[in-house]
Scaffold this active site. Structure first.
Site, PDB file in Angstrom:
ATOM      1  N   CYS A 103       0.842  -1.191   0.000  1.00  0.00           N
ATOM      2  CA  CYS A 103       0.000   0.000   0.000  1.00  0.00           C
ATOM      3  C   CYS A 103       0.876   1.240   0.000  1.00  0.00           C
ATOM      4  O   CYS A 103       2.068   1.183   0.280  1.00  0.00           O
ATOM      5  CB  CYS A 103      -0.856   0.063   1.260  1.00  0.00           C
ATOM      6  SG  CYS A 103      -1.858  -1.393   1.525  1.00  0.00           S
ATOM      7  N   TYR A 147      12.765  -3.666  -5.727  1.00  0.00           N
ATOM      8  CA  TYR A 147      11.645  -3.699  -6.679  1.00  0.00           C
ATOM      9  C   TYR A 147      10.552  -2.678  -6.408  1.00  0.00           C
ATOM     10  O   TYR A 147      10.069  -2.037  -7.336  1.00  0.00           O
ATOM     11  CB  TYR A 147      11.013  -5.100  -6.648  1.00  0.00           C
ATOM     12  CG  TYR A 147       9.683  -5.200  -7.360  1.00  0.00           C
ATOM     13  CD1 TYR A 147       9.613  -5.371  -8.743  1.00  0.00           C
ATOM     14  CD2 TYR A 147       8.474  -5.124  -6.651  1.00  0.00           C
ATOM     15  CE1 TYR A 147       8.390  -5.455  -9.394  1.00  0.00           C
ATOM     16  CE2 TYR A 147       7.244  -5.203  -7.305  1.00  0.00           C
ATOM     17  CZ  TYR A 147       7.212  -5.369  -8.672  1.00  0.00           C
ATOM     18  OH  TYR A 147       6.009  -5.442  -9.312  1.00  0.00           O
TER      19      TYR A 147
HETATM   20  P1  AMP Z   1       7.642 -14.867 -12.044  1.00  0.00           P
HETATM   21  O1  AMP Z   1       8.564 -15.230 -13.138  1.00  0.00           O
HETATM   22  O2  AMP Z   1       6.238 -15.346 -12.339  1.00  0.00           O
HETATM   23  O3  AMP Z   1       8.146 -15.310 -10.747  1.00  0.00           O
HETATM   24  O4  AMP Z   1       7.518 -13.277 -12.007  1.00  0.00           O
HETATM   25  C1  AMP Z   1       8.640 -12.474 -11.834  1.00  0.00           C
HETATM   26  C2  AMP Z   1       8.240 -11.040 -12.019  1.00  0.00           C
HETATM   27  O5  AMP Z   1       7.388 -10.631 -10.949  1.00  0.00           O
HETATM   28  C3  AMP Z   1       9.444 -10.112 -11.992  1.00  0.00           C
HETATM   29  O6  AMP Z   1       9.429  -9.324 -13.170  1.00  0.00           O
HETATM   30  C4  AMP Z   1       9.246  -9.232 -10.787  1.00  0.00           C
HETATM   31  O7  AMP Z   1       9.573  -7.895 -11.058  1.00  0.00           O
HETATM   32  C5  AMP Z   1       7.783  -9.351 -10.465  1.00  0.00           C
HETATM   33  N1  AMP Z   1       7.537  -9.305  -9.016  1.00  0.00           N
HETATM   34  C6  AMP Z   1       8.331  -9.705  -8.028  1.00  0.00           C
HETATM   35  N2  AMP Z   1       7.776  -9.518  -6.816  1.00  0.00           N
HETATM   36  C7  AMP Z   1       6.581  -8.954  -7.045  1.00  0.00           C
HETATM   37  C8  AMP Z   1       5.524  -8.486  -6.186  1.00  0.00           C
HETATM   38  N3  AMP Z   1       5.600  -8.583  -4.864  1.00  0.00           N
HETATM   39  N4  AMP Z   1       4.432  -7.960  -6.766  1.00  0.00           N
HETATM   40  C9  AMP Z   1       4.333  -7.889  -8.119  1.00  0.00           C
HETATM   41  N5  AMP Z   1       5.309  -8.294  -8.970  1.00  0.00           N
HETATM   42  C10 AMP Z   1       6.417  -8.825  -8.451  1.00  0.00           C
END
Ligand code: AMP
Length: 484
Positions: free
Chosen positions: A23, A268
């Site tokens: 948030c 991030y």
């Molecule tokens: P995945 O390959 O499905 O694990 O997704 C990885 C992507 O999710 C990366 O590009 C990250 O920047 C993004 N990511 C990591 N942590 C989060 C989070 N807490 N919320 C949203 N996106 C995220």
């Protein structure tokens, strides 16, 4: 005219113990157009939560609240803002997972109790909220929403302390976990941060017509830039700040504790143009990329970021390695909700809606793909496939932090270990899953150095499983994640 009063929303029953997190909060005190300023502040904090948003303002007598599902720019029309009068306001943007998008949980929450009218907005996750709620319910408190933030209002209302500040102090001392809080009372703003300082909360000053100044608070300093406010410092971990008719007071409400700033804010979550925990985020991310290049070199032709999360680290990687930086994945910035059925087939299509490769930059090239993290691995796999299908000869995935092996209980949305690919698989198994030629992560030491954490001020629990606070009900917290 939209109704600027608390909405009832969807009456769907939600289990309380779902965790809510990710948030943004904002507060302004002493500005004649407080709700407009809060609107701009939230606009800059939109990346911290896109599911719902809300503003509460005080005209000195009444608190006016407007909350809704959706993005700040869509929700707050001039008409709505016109229904939020007064020179004090707080605001909130919230992210929630699917199935939990009920208006009842949108913030700020506001109540009328024996301490007067109060509203609260919260960033973080209170780890003992379920116990506190059970206790409060046993003693007769009635809850409207499933959010842990509502617990705080009940604790304030039940306190025997005569002043709001005293009641808030007493309530804060009962909370465990992560909280950056902004409160609005009829004639004052109160803000507080948990003693570990998990989530950020910046303090600034804004000048407006006639040489007047007012105080502003925000999750990130990018909100100050938009309203021309000056970032002064952070609300300290364990500190409560009150701005009211008597001026401003800052007090330490909790004993000193080791700090545990969330390192993922730098990796991030925060915007790169923000200063978070006193450090420029862009600088941290470029450092992460530079260290990644030193720790995990590979002979290749181009460094390509996964936009936007990998961009700053890729700039650092390219600068350090001398390999050219190329924006070979283009992001469509206008992807909002799609109104197509969320079937698996369409979800697979999802990455293509968001990203498109620039074929002539990739064809025949050996590509270093830089991103900030791999969570489940499913998105990364789609992106690796996309780059390869666009003609890349080799795809080397480089991640600017260590493997994510443990869920966060302090306000970042991470799945249960069963769904975290690095919790159950080796780097080689991950490489095979994402179909890359190589995968490498930054080390924990590299991450520590990139954020200059020489005093051990950061929390790395998602990479180590070492939680900096006692999690008495860890099984309950874990199963709350499982149910999402
Ligand atoms: P995945 O390959 O499905 O694990 O997704 C990885 C992507 O999710 C990366 O590009 C990250 O920047 C993004 N990511 C990591 N942590 C989060 C989070 N807490 N919320 C949203 N996106 C995220």
């Amino acid at each position: 005219m939209p109704n600027p009063t608390p909405e009832t929303g969807d009456a769907e029953e939600i289990p309380f113990d779902k965790l809510r997190e990710e948030c943004g909060v904002f507060a302004v005190c002493g500005h004649p157009e407080a709700s407009n300023i809060a609107y701009l502040g939230l606009y800059a904090l939109q990346h911290r939560g896109q599911e719902s948003a809300g503003i509460a303002s005080s005209d000195g007598r009444l608190i006016h609240t407007y909350r809704g599902m959706g993005r700040v720019a869509e929700l707050f029309t001039p008409e709505v803002l016109g229904g939020l009068p007064g020179n004090m306001a707080i605001g909130h943007t919230r992210y929630s997972t699917a199935g939990d998008t009920v208006l009842l949980n949108a913030q700020p929450f506001s109540v009328h109790c024996n301490k007067g009218r109060i509203a609260v907005a919260h960033n973080g996750n209170i780890t003992n909220a379920a116990e506190l709620r059970r206790e409060l319910e046993r003693e007769g408190s009635i809850f409207q929403a499933s959010s842990d933030s509502e617990v705080i209002l009940h604790l304030v209302a039940r306190s025997r302390e005569r002043t709001l500040a005293g009641a808030l102090r007493e309530a804060l001392l009962q909370l465990e976990g992560a909280f950056s809080l902004v409160f609005l009372a009829e004639d004052r703003i109160l803000v507080a941060r948990d003693p570990n300082g998990f989530r950020p909360l910046a303090f600034g000053q804004m000048e407006f017509s006639g040489g007047h100044t007012c105080h502003v608070f925000a999750s990130e300093t990018c909100a100050f830039d938009l309203i021309n406010a000056v970032y002064l410092n952070d609300v300290e971990p364990g500190e409560m700040v009150i701005v009211g008719p008597e001026g401003m007071t800052r007090e330490r409400y909790a004993p000193l504790r080791d700090h545990s700033h969330c390192v993922f804010e730098h990796v991030y979550f925060s915007r790169p143009d923000s200063i978070v925990f006193g450090r420029p985020v862009q600088e941290s991310r470029e450092n992460l990329g530079r260290r990644l290049a030193r720790e995990c070199p590979v002979d290749a032709d181009v460094v390509v970021p996964v936009p936007d999360s990998g961009t700053a680290a890729a700039i650092g990687y390219a600068a350090e390695s001398g390999i050219p930086f190329r924006q070979a994945l283009i992001r469509n910035h206008y992807v909002g909700r799609t109104f197509i059925e969320p079937s698996q087939a369409i979800r697979d299509f999802g990455v293509k809606l968001k990203l498109n490769p620039v074929r002539h930059l990739l064809e025949g090239r050996r590509v270093i793909l830089v991103d900030d993290s791999i969570v489940r691995g499913t998105t990364s796999r789609k992106i690796v496939r996309m780059v390869r299908n666009a003609g890349a000869r080799e795809v080397h995935l480089r991640i600017s932090c260590p493997p994510t092996i443990s869920p966060c209980f302090y306000g970042v949305d991470t799945p249960v270990p069963a769904e975290l690919i690095a919790a159950n698989h080796s780097v080689e198994e991950i490489r095979r899953f994402v179909e890359a030629d190589s995968v490498a992560y930054l080390s924990l030491g590299g991450l520590r150095e990139a954020v200059s954490d020489f005093n051990h001020d950061f929390c790395y629990a998602c990479y180590t499983g070492n939680y900096p606070t006692e999690l008495v009900n860890i099984d309950e917290l874990m199963s709350a994640r499982d149910r999402r």
